[in-house]
Write a protein that holds these residues in place. Structure first.
Motif, PDB file in Angstrom:
ATOM      1  N   ILE A  28       0.821  -1.209   0.000  1.00 39.74           N
ATOM      2  CA  ILE A  28       0.000   0.000   0.000  1.00 39.74           C
ATOM      3  C   ILE A  28       0.858   1.263   0.000  1.00 39.74           C
ATOM      4  O   ILE A  28       0.438   2.294  -0.508  1.00 39.74           O
ATOM      5  CB  ILE A  28      -1.020   0.010   1.157  1.00 39.74           C
ATOM      6  CG1 ILE A  28      -0.335  -0.062   2.508  1.00 39.74           C
ATOM      7  CG2 ILE A  28      -2.026  -1.117   0.995  1.00 39.74           C
ATOM      8  CD1 ILE A  28      -1.281   0.102   3.684  1.00 39.74           C
ATOM      9  N   ASP A  29       2.058   1.186   0.550  1.00 40.75           N
ATOM     10  CA  ASP A  29       2.940   2.346   0.526  1.00 40.75           C
ATOM     11  C   ASP A  29       3.332   2.712  -0.907  1.00 40.75           C
ATOM     12  O   ASP A  29       3.371   3.893  -1.271  1.00 40.75           O
ATOM     13  CB  ASP A  29       4.187   2.091   1.379  1.00 40.75           C
ATOM     14  CG  ASP A  29       5.004   0.881   0.912  1.00 40.75           C
ATOM     15  OD1 ASP A  29       4.402  -0.132   0.496  1.00 40.75           O
ATOM     16  OD2 ASP A  29       6.242   0.955   0.977  1.00 40.75           O
ATOM     17  N   ILE A  30       3.549   1.711  -1.718  1.00 39.08           N
ATOM     18  CA  ILE A  30       3.909   1.945  -3.115  1.00 39.08           C
ATOM     19  C   ILE A  30       2.706   2.452  -3.900  1.00 39.08           C
ATOM     20  O   ILE A  30       2.828   3.321  -4.766  1.00 39.08           O
ATOM     21  CB  ILE A  30       4.486   0.664  -3.753  1.00 39.08           C
ATOM     22  CG1 ILE A  30       5.764   0.237  -3.027  1.00 39.08           C
ATOM     23  CG2 ILE A  30       4.739   0.858  -5.247  1.00 39.08           C
ATOM     24  CD1 ILE A  30       6.896   1.245  -3.078  1.00 39.08           C
ATOM     25  N   ARG A  31       1.520   1.944  -3.588  1.00 38.66           N
ATOM     26  CA  ARG A  31       0.306   2.426  -4.271  1.00 38.66           C
ATOM     27  C   ARG A  31       0.094   3.910  -3.998  1.00 38.66           C
ATOM     28  O   ARG A  31      -0.266   4.678  -4.888  1.00 38.66           O
ATOM     29  CB  ARG A  31      -0.910   1.611  -3.850  1.00 38.66           C
ATOM     30  CG  ARG A  31      -2.099   1.904  -4.733  1.00 38.66           C
ATOM     31  CD  ARG A  31      -3.206   0.895  -4.633  1.00 38.66           C
ATOM     32  NE  ARG A  31      -2.848  -0.479  -4.855  1.00 38.66           N
ATOM     33  CZ  ARG A  31      -2.641  -1.031  -6.054  1.00 38.66           C
ATOM     34  NH1 ARG A  31      -2.722  -0.304  -7.133  1.00 38.66           N
ATOM     35  NH2 ARG A  31      -2.352  -2.307  -6.146  1.00 38.66           N
ATOM     36  N   ALA A  55      -7.634   2.851  -0.744  1.00 36.93           N
ATOM     37  CA  ALA A  55      -8.680   2.862   0.288  1.00 36.93           C
ATOM     38  C   ALA A  55      -9.288   1.473   0.454  1.00 36.93           C
ATOM     39  O   ALA A  55      -9.542   1.028   1.578  1.00 36.93           O
ATOM     40  CB  ALA A  55      -9.758   3.878  -0.079  1.00 36.93           C
ATOM     41  N   SER A  56      -9.500   0.783  -0.647  1.00 41.07           N
ATOM     42  CA  SER A  56     -10.049  -0.564  -0.593  1.00 41.07           C
ATOM     43  C   SER A  56      -9.091  -1.520   0.109  1.00 41.07           C
ATOM     44  O   SER A  56      -9.507  -2.339   0.935  1.00 41.07           O
ATOM     45  CB  SER A  56     -10.341  -1.056  -2.007  1.00 41.07           C
ATOM     46  OG  SER A  56     -10.804  -2.371  -1.994  1.00 41.07           O
ATOM     47  N   ASP A  57      -7.797  -1.409  -0.217  1.00 36.70           N
ATOM     48  CA  ASP A  57      -6.796  -2.264   0.419  1.00 36.70           C
ATOM     49  C   ASP A  57      -6.742  -2.023   1.921  1.00 36.70           C
ATOM     50  O   ASP A  57      -6.667  -2.970   2.706  1.00 36.70           O
ATOM     51  CB  ASP A  57      -5.407  -2.014  -0.179  1.00 36.70           C
ATOM     52  CG  ASP A  57      -5.263  -2.488  -1.614  1.00 36.70           C
ATOM     53  OD1 ASP A  57      -6.171  -3.222  -2.085  1.00 36.70           O
ATOM     54  OD2 ASP A  57      -4.259  -2.142  -2.250  1.00 36.70           O
ATOM     55  N   ILE A  58      -6.778  -0.768   2.327  1.00 38.54           N
ATOM     56  CA  ILE A  58      -6.735  -0.428   3.750  1.00 38.54           C
ATOM     57  C   ILE A  58      -7.985  -0.943   4.454  1.00 38.54           C
ATOM     58  O   ILE A  58      -7.907  -1.525   5.544  1.00 38.54           O
ATOM     59  CB  ILE A  58      -6.574   1.083   3.957  1.00 38.54           C
ATOM     60  CG1 ILE A  58      -5.177   1.518   3.493  1.00 38.54           C
ATOM     61  CG2 ILE A  58      -6.802   1.470   5.406  1.00 38.54           C
ATOM     62  CD1 ILE A  58      -4.977   3.008   3.418  1.00 38.54           C
ATOM     63  N   SER A  59      -9.131  -0.781   3.807  1.00 37.44           N
ATOM     64  CA  SER A  59     -10.393  -1.270   4.375  1.00 37.44           C
ATOM     65  C   SER A  59     -10.367  -2.785   4.547  1.00 37.44           C
ATOM     66  O   SER A  59     -10.813  -3.313   5.559  1.00 37.44           O
ATOM     67  CB  SER A  59     -11.559  -0.846   3.476  1.00 37.44           C
ATOM     68  OG  SER A  59     -12.771  -1.332   3.979  1.00 37.44           O
ATOM     69  N   SER A  60      -9.837  -3.474   3.544  1.00 37.87           N
ATOM     70  CA  SER A  60      -9.752  -4.936   3.611  1.00 37.87           C
ATOM     71  C   SER A  60      -8.833  -5.385   4.731  1.00 37.87           C
ATOM     72  O   SER A  60      -9.116  -6.374   5.412  1.00 37.87           O
ATOM     73  CB  SER A  60      -9.228  -5.486   2.279  1.00 37.87           C
ATOM     74  OG  SER A  60     -10.147  -5.253   1.270  1.00 37.87           O
ATOM     75  N   LYS A  61      -7.746  -4.676   4.942  1.00 35.57           N
ATOM     76  CA  LYS A  61      -6.810  -5.042   6.013  1.00 35.57           C
ATOM     77  C   LYS A  61      -7.446  -4.853   7.385  1.00 35.57           C
ATOM     78  O   LYS A  61      -7.201  -5.629   8.292  1.00 35.57           O
ATOM     79  CB  LYS A  61      -5.531  -4.217   5.912  1.00 35.57           C
ATOM     80  CG  LYS A  61      -4.611  -4.707   4.842  1.00 35.57           C
ATOM     81  CD  LYS A  61      -3.267  -4.021   4.914  1.00 35.57           C
ATOM     82  CE  LYS A  61      -2.379  -4.644   3.872  1.00 35.57           C
ATOM     83  NZ  LYS A  61      -0.981  -4.507   4.179  1.00 35.57           N
TER      84      LYS A  61
END
Length: 64
Positions: A28-31, A55-61
């Motif tokens: 996510i840092d690279i995204r 945002a989707s990746d963070i929500s999923s985590k």
């Protein structure tokens, strides 16, 4: 990678960030950095798409 972005080469930075995400889509840092590179290039719609994925990746985590 960061060096390209900091020295005013956002196109090169974006290309490298995309390669990293191909190998490891969970970075996510690279995204976030890719979205910033797109913004520097004036590619607002591409930057927005990356931010939506971020945002989707963070929500999923948070859920997982």
């Amino acid at each position: 990678m960061r060096l390209f972005a900091e020295r005013g080469f956002p196109l090169k930075a974006a290309a490298i960030y995309k390669q990293v995400l191909t190998l490891d889509p969970a970075r996510i840092d690279i995204r976030a950095k890719l979205a910033a590179a797109y913004t520097a290039l004036g590619l607002a719609s591409d930057a927005a798409a990356e931010l939506e994925k971020l945002a989707s990746d963070i929500s999923s985590k948070k859920k997982g």
